[in-house]
Design an enzyme around this catalytic site. Structure first.
Site, PDB file in Angstrom:
ATOM      1  N   ARG A 258     105.085  34.354  63.445  1.00 13.94           N
ATOM      2  CA  ARG A 258     106.375  33.880  62.931  1.00 13.94           C
ATOM      3  C   ARG A 258     106.210  33.368  61.507  1.00 13.94           C
ATOM      4  O   ARG A 258     105.278  32.631  61.205  1.00 13.94           O
ATOM      5  CB  ARG A 258     106.905  32.772  63.844  1.00 13.94           C
ATOM      6  N   ARG A 273     103.660  23.973  64.690  1.00 16.29           N
ATOM      7  CA  ARG A 273     104.434  25.068  64.109  1.00 16.29           C
ATOM      8  C   ARG A 273     103.495  25.889  63.249  1.00 16.29           C
ATOM      9  O   ARG A 273     103.110  25.444  62.159  1.00 16.29           O
ATOM     10  CB  ARG A 273     105.580  24.495  63.281  1.00 16.29           C
ATOM     11  N   GLU A 345     109.502  21.339  72.479  1.00 12.87           N
ATOM     12  CA  GLU A 345     109.592  22.555  73.291  1.00 12.87           C
ATOM     13  C   GLU A 345     108.217  23.113  73.676  1.00 12.87           C
ATOM     14  O   GLU A 345     107.364  23.353  72.825  1.00 12.87           O
ATOM     15  CB  GLU A 345     110.359  23.624  72.506  1.00 12.87           C
ATOM     16  N   SER A 348     110.515  28.181  77.121  1.00  7.75           N
ATOM     17  CA  SER A 348     111.900  28.556  76.921  1.00  7.75           C
ATOM     18  C   SER A 348     112.162  29.764  77.790  1.00  7.75           C
ATOM     19  O   SER A 348     111.420  30.743  77.734  1.00  7.75           O
ATOM     20  CB  SER A 348     112.105  28.900  75.453  1.00  7.75           C
ATOM     21  N   ARG A 385     100.733  25.941  71.686  1.00  7.73           N
ATOM     22  CA  ARG A 385     101.310  24.613  71.456  1.00  7.73           C
ATOM     23  C   ARG A 385     101.022  23.634  72.597  1.00  7.73           C
ATOM     24  O   ARG A 385     101.011  22.425  72.401  1.00  7.73           O
ATOM     25  CB  ARG A 385     102.820  24.735  71.225  1.00  7.73           C
TER      26      ARG A 385
END
Length: 420
Positions: A258, A273, A345, A348, A385
């Site tokens: 990403r 991130r 988070e 998801s 994460r």
RNA sequence: GGAGGAUUCGCCUAGUGGCCGAGGGCGCACGCUUGGAAAGCGUGUAUAGGGCAACCUAUCAGGGGUUCAAAUCCCCUAUCCUCCGCCA
């Protein structure tokens, strides 16, 4: 992609959905009008074409003067057909483009509003009380010799990192545990391509041209996936699945990429991130009428995984405006991060209903022998994460980290000790 | 990177300009036959769109072109196979 037929029959459903997302519902009228025009253009083309075909047959039978006359008229007709076809194609293309830009119809049960309008469905576990000043995951990671951001930046730039020693072992153990749980639940384990073609990206609901999150390899017209959901959604593209095979459940292990454009200054510390991470993702193809149930199942499997790492978390029901292109409903599980004093988070899970399948041409044959679009769903089982949550929640005063019970056989260690 | 070959209806295959959305075989489904089964016989067997009924249109890897007319001729692209080169 929205189903045009449903749209014609019940345009108010899409209008309501657009409003729930906080977007304009005027597209619905443009869509209906364009559809009308396209259909009439198509009809004229088809009529002309039918005429041309029958005339072609007369030409082949005729001869002499008669043939010459017919040929003249046929030539004329051919030109007309060409124009009519071009017009129908132009309108069809316009319609497809507009249709392709419209996000999925939101589940009416999803909360209305934007990013901050989620509702908390459940809170599991209680954040731990520390009798010492907890270290953040990066401090712990460096102490343990587990995370090396500096060299990540040296080699690849900011937001890249090395997992090293116990860090590498922790990730492998975690993802292996996720794979094992998935396999036991009947998922087919998959290691997927991370580079995909534009149509696969677009079919899954990402905008190849505009999405700022996507890494591109223009030289090869390939795109790095942000999640194996993309590859797994494309896996059965343009296939008709035997009805008895549903639900088809895959567990994909892949690196994810990403760009994190526009997130400058956000989560700059550590591996919360990053540009590249690893993930085990559940992906399910099922019958549309079973999609809601399947969504609950995926959520339960996520909860099972979170229980194994013994981290407090909460489940939120994402608001309509924050659902993204493909999801009709989305539940996030957010783990407690002690040094941030908030939930972040970790998983998801999205119910994309038939939206992705329609774009990708994934169908199944029902009992009557008719084909219909499948529903697709996805959900996270574990990602890099999670290491953040594990390190921070299970740290001890001396900087060591207790490995959660369930994870020990996979990591091969009970406690991660600071490097000497 | 270079040279050559291939790509047709689930599978195998026929098909070099109109009678081909497309024949045959296999497979599959249904029916007949049989005490039952096999064999045999018959029928059916793609997807999508439009009207949604008859019917019409599109699709022979994908895109473009030639032609009144293309599975069939021409060009481009993709995938697979073989050979050569290069790199791991």
């Amino acid at each position: 992609m929205i189903d045009l037929r449903t749209l014609r029959e019940d345009p108010d459903r899409l209008r309501a959905s657009q409003r729930a997302r906080g977007e304009s519902d005027s597209v619905v009228d443009s869509l209906l009008e364009l559809d009308e025009r396209r259909r009439s253009a198509l009809t004229s083309f088809e009529t002309l074409r039918a005429e041309q075909k029958s005339m072609g047959k007369s030409v082949s039978k005729a001869s002499g003067e008669e043939k010459a006359a017919l040929l003249g008229r046929a030539k004329d007709l051919a030109a007309q057909v060409k124009t009519a076809e071009a017009e129908a194609e132009r309108l069809g293309g316009e319609l497809d483009e507009l249709l392709g830009s419209i996000p999925n119809i939101v589940d009416p049960a999803a909360p209305h509003g934007g990013e901050d309008d989620y509702t908390v469905l459940e809170t599991v576990g209680t954040p731990r009380e520390f009798d010492f000043e907890p270290r953040d995951h990066l401090e712990l990671g460096e102490l343990l010799g587990a995370i090396d951001m500096e060299r990540g930046a040296k080699v690849s730039g900011s937001r890249f990192f090395f997992l090293k020693g116990v860090g590498a072992r922790l990730q492998l153990g975690l993802l292996n545990m996720a794979m094992q749980q998935a396999i036991e639940a009947g998922f087919v384990p998959m290691i997927t391509p991370v580079l995909v073609k534009p149509e696969t990206m677009a079919g899954t609901g990402f905008h190849v041209a505009h999405d700022k999150e996507i890494y591109r390899l223009p030289e090869d017209d390939l795109y790095l996936v942000g999640t194996s959901e993309v590859s797994l959604a494309g896996y059965h593209a343009h296939e008709i699945l035997p009805e008895g095979d549903l639900p088809l459940r895959y567990a994909g292990w892949s690196s994810c990429f990403r760009r994190e454009a526009g997130s400058y200054g956000k989560d700059t510390r550590g591996i919360i991130r990053v540009h590249q991470f690893d993930k085990v993702e559940m992906f399910s193809y099922c019958r549309p009428e079973n999609a809601s149930e399947e969504h609950q199942r995926l959520l339960q499997w996520e909860k099972d995984m979170l229980a194994k790492i013994e981290v407090p978390y909460r489940i939120i029901d994402t608001a309509a405006g924050d659902l993204g292109m493909s999801a009709a409903r989305k539940f996030d599980c957010e783990g407690w991060i002690p040094t941030q004093g908030r939930y972040r988070e970790l998983t998801s899970t999205s119910n994309c209903t038939e939206f992705q399948a329609r774009r990708l041409g994934v169908r199944f044959r029902d009992k009557d022998g008719k084909t219909q679009s499948a529903a697709t769903l996805n959900g996270t089982l574990a990602t890099t994460r999670w290491i953040v949550a594990i390190l921070e929640n299970h740290q001890q005063a001396d900087g060591s980290v207790v490995v959660p019970q369930a994870l020990r056989p996979f990591v091969g260690l009970d406690v991660l000790e600071p490097a000497k």
